[in-house]
Write an enzyme that holds these catalytic residues in place. Structure first.
Site, PDB file in Angstrom:
ATOM      1  N   GLU A  99      -0.222  43.617 -13.191  1.00  0.00           N
ATOM      2  CA  GLU A  99       0.832  44.074 -14.104  1.00  0.00           C
ATOM      3  C   GLU A  99       0.276  45.198 -14.977  1.00  0.00           C
ATOM      4  O   GLU A  99      -0.935  45.247 -15.249  1.00  0.00           O
ATOM      5  CB  GLU A  99       1.299  42.853 -14.928  1.00  0.00           C
ATOM      6  N   ASP A 100       1.149  46.108 -15.405  1.00  0.00           N
ATOM      7  CA  ASP A 100       0.656  47.219 -16.230  1.00  0.00           C
ATOM      8  C   ASP A 100       0.467  46.823 -17.690  1.00  0.00           C
ATOM      9  O   ASP A 100      -0.527  47.180 -18.306  1.00  0.00           O
ATOM     10  CB  ASP A 100       1.575  48.454 -16.106  1.00  0.00           C
ATOM     11  N   ASP A 103       3.473  42.579 -23.262  1.00  0.00           N
ATOM     12  CA  ASP A 103       3.926  42.886 -24.621  1.00  0.00           C
ATOM     13  C   ASP A 103       4.340  41.547 -25.243  1.00  0.00           C
ATOM     14  O   ASP A 103       3.487  40.769 -25.675  1.00  0.00           O
ATOM     15  CB  ASP A 103       5.086  43.891 -24.469  1.00  0.00           C
ATOM     16  N   PHE A 152       4.228  52.228 -28.916  1.00  0.00           N
ATOM     17  CA  PHE A 152       4.888  52.394 -27.622  1.00  0.00           C
ATOM     18  C   PHE A 152       4.137  53.442 -26.807  1.00  0.00           C
ATOM     19  O   PHE A 152       4.013  54.591 -27.204  1.00  0.00           O
ATOM     20  CB  PHE A 152       6.355  52.779 -27.780  1.00  0.00           C
ATOM     21  N   ARG A 165       5.605  58.442 -16.248  1.00  0.00           N
ATOM     22  CA  ARG A 165       4.738  57.564 -15.456  1.00  0.00           C
ATOM     23  C   ARG A 165       3.584  58.347 -14.835  1.00  0.00           C
ATOM     24  O   ARG A 165       2.541  57.801 -14.511  1.00  0.00           O
ATOM     25  CB  ARG A 165       5.536  56.899 -14.324  1.00  0.00           C
TER      26      ARG A 165
HETATM   27  C1  PRP Z   1       7.459  46.507 -18.628  1.00  0.00           C
HETATM   28  C2  PRP Z   1       6.138  46.034 -18.066  1.00  0.00           C
HETATM   29  C3  PRP Z   1       6.255  44.544 -18.089  1.00  0.00           C
HETATM   30  C4  PRP Z   1       7.175  44.289 -19.268  1.00  0.00           C
HETATM   31  C5  PRP Z   1       6.345  43.816 -20.425  1.00  0.00           C
HETATM   32  O1  PRP Z   1       8.388  46.536 -17.587  1.00  0.00           O
HETATM   33  O2  PRP Z   1       5.904  46.519 -16.767  1.00  0.00           O
HETATM   34  O3  PRP Z   1       6.812  44.039 -16.900  1.00  0.00           O
HETATM   35  O4  PRP Z   1       7.801  45.537 -19.603  1.00  0.00           O
HETATM   36  O5  PRP Z   1       7.159  43.462 -21.499  1.00  0.00           O
HETATM   37  P1  PRP Z   1       7.214  41.974 -22.098  1.00  0.00           P
HETATM   38  O6  PRP Z   1       5.806  41.425 -22.111  1.00  0.00           O
HETATM   39  O7  PRP Z   1       7.749  42.211 -23.499  1.00  0.00           O
HETATM   40  O8  PRP Z   1       8.147  41.180 -21.268  1.00  0.00           O
HETATM   41  P2  PRP Z   1       9.734  47.379 -17.613  1.00  0.00           P
HETATM   42  O9  PRP Z   1      10.885  46.445 -17.807  1.00  0.00           O
HETATM   43  O10 PRP Z   1       9.593  48.522 -18.593  1.00  0.00           O
HETATM   44  O11 PRP Z   1       9.818  47.913 -16.112  1.00  0.00           O
HETATM   45  P3  PRP Z   1       8.905  48.937 -15.294  1.00  0.00           P
HETATM   46  O12 PRP Z   1       7.645  48.206 -14.892  1.00  0.00           O
HETATM   47  O13 PRP Z   1       9.748  49.293 -14.117  1.00  0.00           O
HETATM   48  O14 PRP Z   1       8.600  50.124 -16.180  1.00  0.00           O
HETATM   49  C1  7HP Z   2       6.961  47.587 -22.131  1.00  0.00           C
HETATM   50  C2  7HP Z   2       6.501  48.886 -22.231  1.00  0.00           C
HETATM   51  N1  7HP Z   2       6.681  49.975 -21.444  1.00  0.00           N
HETATM   52  C3  7HP Z   2       6.085  51.105 -21.832  1.00  0.00           C
HETATM   53  N2  7HP Z   2       5.341  51.215 -22.949  1.00  0.00           N
HETATM   54  C4  7HP Z   2       5.136  50.157 -23.757  1.00  0.00           C
HETATM   55  O1  7HP Z   2       4.409  50.280 -24.862  1.00  0.00           O
HETATM   56  C5  7HP Z   2       5.738  48.930 -23.401  1.00  0.00           C
HETATM   57  N3  7HP Z   2       5.746  47.695 -23.963  1.00  0.00           N
HETATM   58  N4  7HP Z   2       6.490  46.895 -23.169  1.00  0.00           N
END
Ligand code: PRP
Ligand code: 7HP
Length: 180
Positions: A99-100, A103, A152, A165
């Protein structure tokens, strides 16, 4: 695009160094185990593609896409829906979620609960960025690239409104450019 970033939080070089270390750690930990990486689309795709080039043991990759209902462009709602499921069974496999960012933890918590019901032999998590100040639910993280502050961020797979991205670093988007 680079001008939209106010501060570079993690440079391209720092990212590459840390991702290589994670790849080496994972290779050592999963030696002699059959490893399946599950990449959460879309943000983790760049991290995955760099990471696997540092994994020196045989492994397979699969993808899952999820989305949050509601929320805003910078906050997830916590109500998660599977948009695209894995193409393979994970029963009896050693699964590592890639996962990236974590949060609030709501997305990952949902994914973990969902994948557990499919009876993998083991289920662990590798996350590039841990924004732990914002955590609402506890999620176990086995490999963490960087702990970051509550800002952010975009780049290296992470987007704002599907943009940024492609930036090779992780940077803080200028607050005037987004509406939280
Ligand atoms: C982002 C990220 C996680 C999630 C984290 O996904 O990749 O999956 O938010 O947030 P959380 O811990 O508050 O749940 P996003 O919905 O932005 O989709 P993406 O990966 O397609 O950018
Ligand atoms: C989701 C997300 N996507 C992009 N940047 C951040 O800081 C974020 N937090 N949660």
């Amino acid at each position: 695009m680079k001008d939209d970033v106010g501060e570079i939080l993690i440079t391209e070089e720092e990212l590459q160094t840390r991702v290589a270390e994670l790849g080496q750690e994972i290779s050592a930990d999963y030696q002699d185990k059959d490893l399946r990486l599950v990449c959460i689309l879309r943000g983790a795709v760049i991290f995955l593609s760099d990471l696997i080039r540092h994994i020196t043991i045989p492994h397979e990759i699969d993808f899952m896409a999820v989305s949050s209902y509601g929320g805003t462009r910078t906050e997830s709602s916590g109500v998660v829906r599977i948009l695209m499921d894995l193409t393979t069974s994970i029963e009896g496999r050693n699964v590592l979620i890639v996962e990236d960012i974590v949060d609030t933890g709501l997305t990952l918590s949902y994914i973990i609960d969902n994948l557990k019901t499919r009876h993998p032999a083991s289920l662990r998590v590798c996350v590039l960025l841990d924004k732990r100040e914002r955590r609402e639910v506890d999620v176990p993280l086995d490999y963490v690239g960087f702990v970051i502050p509550d800002k952010f961020v975009v780049g290296y797979g992470l987007d704002y409104d599907e943009k940024y991205r492609n930036l090779p670093f992780v940077g803080v988007l200028k607050p005037e450019l987004y509406v939280g």
